[in-house]
Design an enzyme around this catalytic site. Sequence first.
Site, PDB file in Angstrom:
ATOM      1  N   TYR A   1      -5.772 -25.264  11.714  1.00  0.00           N
ATOM      2  CA  TYR A   1      -6.621 -25.938  12.696  1.00  0.00           C
ATOM      3  C   TYR A   1      -7.388 -27.087  12.046  1.00  0.00           C
ATOM      4  CZ  TYR A   1     -10.182 -26.536  16.326  1.00  0.00           C
ATOM      5  OH  TYR A   1     -11.009 -27.050  17.293  1.00  0.00           O
TER       6      TYR A   1
ATOM      7  N   LYS B   1      -7.441 -31.232  12.999  1.00  0.00           N
ATOM      8  CA  LYS B   1      -8.652 -31.972  13.366  1.00  0.00           C
ATOM      9  C   LYS B   1      -8.969 -33.061  12.345  1.00  0.00           C
ATOM     10  CE  LYS B   1      -9.623 -29.965  17.239  1.00  0.00           C
ATOM     11  NZ  LYS B   1      -9.614 -30.727  18.508  1.00  0.00           N
TER      12      LYS B   1
END
Length: 235
Positions: A147, A151
Amino acid sequence: MIISGANALVTGANRGLGAELVEGLLARGAATVYAAAHDPQSLTHPAVKDPRVVPLRLDVTDLASVRAAAERAGDVDLVVNNAGVSGSGSLLTGDPERARAEMETNFWGPVSVLRAFAPVLARRGGGTAVTVLSALSWAAMPGAAGYSATKAAAWSLTNTARAELRAQGTQVIGVHLGFMDTDMVAHLDVPKIDAWTVADRILDAVAAGEEEVLVDAPSRALKEALAGPPKGLEI
C-alpha cells in the site's frame, strides 16, 4: 476555486471518504456532483438522493470505463481521485498479484483519470484535481509495504502533474493523512480521524487554492521526518 456552482466528480463515492465528499460538495453549493463507483448500485448513502447527484459507473482500472466517464462528465471543474484499495501486505512475503492489483487501482487509476480529465479541466478554465494520498506515502510500516508503495508512486505523480498542469491553470492538490475511520481500516485498533473532518479539510483546500494538505499530526510528523535518517520513517 469557488465550489458553489461548480461541477465535481468523486471516484470511490459509494462509501467512506468518497460519500462524505459528495455530501460536503452538496453542502457547499456544487451544481452537479458525479458520484463515481465501480457499481453505481452501491451508491446507497442519503446524499445520492439529491437531484444534483449523478451516479456514474467508473472502474479506474479500465481505460474504456475512464474514457466513457470523461465523455459523460465533460463539464467538471473539480476531479477528486479518491478510489483506493489496500491489503496486499508485505512486498517481500505477501502475494505479488494482490500487490499488482493494488498498484493498478491506487497508482494507475489516478494516472488514467488525470489523463482523461486534464483536457476537460483545461476547457473549463483550469479547475482543480485532487488526489487522496496517505501518510504511508512516506512511512516504513512492516506489513503495509504494498500500500505504501502505491501511495508513494501516487505522490510522485501528483507532484509531477502539478508542474505539468500549472500552465493550463489547473490546481493540483495532494492529500496526506494517517488512519481514517472507514471500512478499510476497521480491523486496526489505532487512533483514527473521522472521514467528515478529512472531507471538510479537502474542500477547504480546494477553496483556498492550496497544493498540499497534511490533515493530521501523523502526516505532518512523517513529512518532517523525510529530512532525517531513514529510521525516522519507521512506524
